[in-house]
Design a protein around this motif. Structure first.
Motif, PDB file in Angstrom:
ATOM      1  N   GLU A  59      -7.877 -42.040 -21.565  1.00 28.54           N
ATOM      2  CA  GLU A  59      -8.170 -42.850 -22.752  1.00 28.54           C
ATOM      3  C   GLU A  59      -8.006 -44.340 -22.474  1.00 28.54           C
ATOM      4  N   HIS A  60      -7.056 -44.705 -21.604  1.00 28.11           N
ATOM      5  CA  HIS A  60      -6.820 -46.124 -21.320  1.00 28.11           C
ATOM      6  C   HIS A  60      -7.761 -46.684 -20.262  1.00 28.11           C
ATOM      7  N   THR A  61      -8.291 -45.838 -19.413  1.00 25.35           N
ATOM      8  CA  THR A  61      -9.107 -46.332 -18.300  1.00 25.35           C
ATOM      9  C   THR A  61     -10.578 -45.944 -18.402  1.00 25.35           C
ATOM     10  N   GLY A  62     -10.873 -44.911 -19.165  1.00 29.62           N
ATOM     11  CA  GLY A  62     -12.236 -44.405 -19.207  1.00 29.62           C
ATOM     12  C   GLY A  62     -12.623 -43.609 -17.980  1.00 29.62           C
ATOM     13  N   GLU A  63     -11.658 -43.360 -17.109  1.00 27.61           N
ATOM     14  CA  GLU A  63     -11.904 -42.622 -15.875  1.00 27.61           C
ATOM     15  C   GLU A  63     -11.381 -41.196 -15.997  1.00 27.61           C
ATOM     16  N   LYS A  64     -12.071 -40.263 -15.338  1.00 29.69           N
ATOM     17  CA  LYS A  64     -11.635 -38.872 -15.354  1.00 29.69           C
ATOM     18  C   LYS A  64     -10.355 -38.714 -14.543  1.00 29.69           C
ATOM     19  N   GLY A  65      -9.396 -37.995 -15.095  1.00 25.92           N
ATOM     20  CA  GLY A  65      -8.139 -37.763 -14.407  1.00 25.92           C
ATOM     21  C   GLY A  65      -8.102 -36.399 -13.746  1.00 25.92           C
ATOM     22  N   GLU A  66      -7.742 -36.364 -12.495  1.00 26.64           N
ATOM     23  CA  GLU A  66      -7.646 -35.112 -11.741  1.00 26.64           C
ATOM     24  C   GLU A  66      -6.270 -34.996 -11.101  1.00 26.64           C
ATOM     25  N   GLU A  67      -5.841 -33.770 -10.849  1.00 30.28           N
ATOM     26  CA  GLU A  67      -4.570 -33.580 -10.172  1.00 30.28           C
ATOM     27  C   GLU A  67      -4.659 -34.096  -8.734  1.00 30.28           C
ATOM     28  N   GLN A  68      -3.511 -34.530  -8.211  1.00 25.39           N
ATOM     29  CA  GLN A  68      -3.436 -35.003  -6.834  1.00 25.39           C
ATOM     30  C   GLN A  68      -2.150 -34.490  -6.195  1.00 25.39           C
ATOM     31  N   ILE A  69      -2.233 -34.262  -4.903  1.00 21.39           N
ATOM     32  CA  ILE A  69      -1.065 -33.853  -4.118  1.00 21.39           C
ATOM     33  C   ILE A  69      -0.921 -34.832  -2.967  1.00 21.39           C
ATOM     34  N   ILE A  70       0.285 -35.323  -2.746  1.00 21.73           N
ATOM     35  CA  ILE A  70       0.506 -36.368  -1.751  1.00 21.73           C
ATOM     36  C   ILE A  70       1.566 -35.960  -0.734  1.00 21.73           C
TER      37      ILE A  70
END
Length: 471
Positions: free
Chosen positions: A406-417
């Protein structure tokens, strides 16, 4: 109630920046030589902790200092507690800075200082997010506790002690990585390869040193070598200059006397979780020296570094490479090299970030099989952390991703680091920001910085996220 979080942040920009600058001036590197009962990791981490807690005291939060190991800043009511985990300790500043690493400078919209992005800047963003919610007197059904650590970059002894004295929050996040979210972290273990220090060849390795921490790619390395003849020393210096000219490093050679040369190499630093982005000064130096007639422990030390570690970021030469479909590849960083002929032995510290499906025992067995013939002894050291994962369908993960989108307009996906954050301290714990996908990662590097735009945008995201999770 519709709240313009960015507007609230904008109204506090000067306060955020002034507090952060003050915090960044604290030289909060761990110093084992200065450890006391009052300063369990040295005076710097203690002072950084106290400085952060002082903001909470000033602003009317409930605060607690747990024996100068860690502390917390808390507000709200309820049976459940949302935890936010930051840390005030920093890795050593090292060399090659264009400015004083502990005198914050703003240039081209970037706040430059050691700790600006790891983790004082993100911690200040999370703190001000809490402050905004408190000042707006928004209703909460949970407690919100910002846990402040002081040994994240070393052995996590701060959190070991803190949880001996305090109850863990129920769920939470650490602002110590990147957006949109980090809901999985590889295992993290350091294995020291110990080797003898004998010298039996025509060339003598007096000293070889490189690196500051196991989680940093060594930026600098040096070696002191003696030869039998002055002609040999002269030939080495000529060959060294040629070596520098064809490789992605710089350096110097200085003759201490006719047969003694000190070689120094400067590479490129990087976070130990991503060694492929750096140039390891120590292994490049070992690669040059390994072609000369050293023998005994000195030759073993140089050859292991050159033939089995140099430019091998995934443990392939050591026979420990491993990849998991979800967590990705194992990575390896050779962070510390220490050879001194006057000591009992030498060592190379290997830091592994490993996915689920392998283990420290498997790694040690593979290393022993690959280089056991070089008379090595393996010792597991540091704070061993096993792989950690919070399912993406967990409400904590879904809520944080919703806020980010909602704040960025970008799709959020899970990440592993491969990096290790305090998010893994909780079974339902993740890392959330503060770097954005287009941010430049300067953690653990010279001229570390945090973009002011990122700082203020992250603060708004944290405020919204904390309120949704605790309201």
């Amino acid at each position: 109630m519709a709240i313009d979080w960015q507007k609230e942040v904008d109204a506090r920009k000067d306060d955020i920046l002034n507090d952060l600058k003050e915090l960044l001036k604290v030289r909060s590197e761990r110093e084992d030589s200065k450890i006391t009962a009052d300063a369990p990791f040295g005076p710097g981490p203690r002072d950084g902790l106290k400085q952060m807690l002082s903001y909470g005291q000033r602003d009317g939060f409930t605060t607690k200092n747990v024996d100068n190991y860690a502390g917390h800043i808390e507000f709200g009511q309820g049976e459940e507690t949302l935890g936010i985990f930051g840390h005030m300790d920093v890795v050593p500043a090292g060399d090659d800075w264009q400015t004083d690493p502990y005198d914050p400078v703003i240039k081209d919209g970037k706040l430059i200082a050691r700790g600006s992005s790891d983790d004082k800047g993100p911690s200040m963003a999370a703190y001000y997010a809490m402050k905004i919610i408190k000042e707006l007197d928004l209703p909460l059904s949970k407690k919100v506790r910002f846990v402040v650590g002081s040994d994240e970059e070393s052995g996590w002894g701060d959190m070991d002690h803190y949880f001996e004295k305090e109850t863990a929050p129920d769920f939470g996040f650490s602002p110590d990585a990147e957006f949109p979210i980090i809901n999985g972290e590889k295992g993290n273990v350091s294995i020291q390869v110990h080797i003898g220090v004998s010298n039996e060849g025509n060339y003598t390795l007096k000293k070889f040193q490189g690196g500051l921490r196991d989680n940093m790619v060594p930026t600098n390395a040096s070696a002191k070598v003696t030869t039998i003849t002055a002609e040999q020393a002269d030939a080495m210096t000529i060959a060294f200059n040629e070596y520098l000219g064809i490789n992605p490093i710089s350096g110097t050679s200085v003759k201490e006397d006719d047969t003694t040369v000190i070689f120094q190499v400067a590479g490129k630093g990087s976070h130990g979780a991503s060694p492929q982005f750096g140039h390891n000064a120590a292994t490049w130096l070992a690669g040059f020296l390994d072609k000369y007639d050293f023998a005994g422990g000195a030759q073993n030390f140089l050859h292991v570094a050159s033939a089995y570690i140099h430019e091998d970021f995934y443990g392939e030469k050591l026979g420990v490479a491993f990849e998991d479909p979800k967590m990705g590849k194992l990575t390896m960083n050779a962070g510390i090299f220490d050879f001194d002929e006057e000591k009992e032995d030498a060592f190379i510290n290997l830091n592994f970030r490993y996915p689920q499906g392998t283990s420290s025992e498997t790694l040690q067995a593979g290393i022993k099989n690959a280089i056991g013939r070089y008379d090595v002894t393996l010792v597991e050291g540091g704070h061993h952390m096993i792989p950690h994962y919070v399912p993406q369908e967990d409400p904590l993960v879904t809520t944080l991703l919703d806020v980010y989108e909602e704040h960025t307009g970008e799709k959020g996906e899970e990440q592993i680091i491969g990096g290790g954050t305090y998010g893994r301290l909780l079974e339902r714990g993740v890392a959330f920001g503060a770097m954005f996908p287009d941010s430049v990662d300067t953690m653990h590097q010279a001229d570390e910085f945090m973009s002011l735009d990122d700082l203020y945008k992250a603060t708004a995201i944290y405020a919204d996220a904390i309120y949704r999770l605790a309201k």
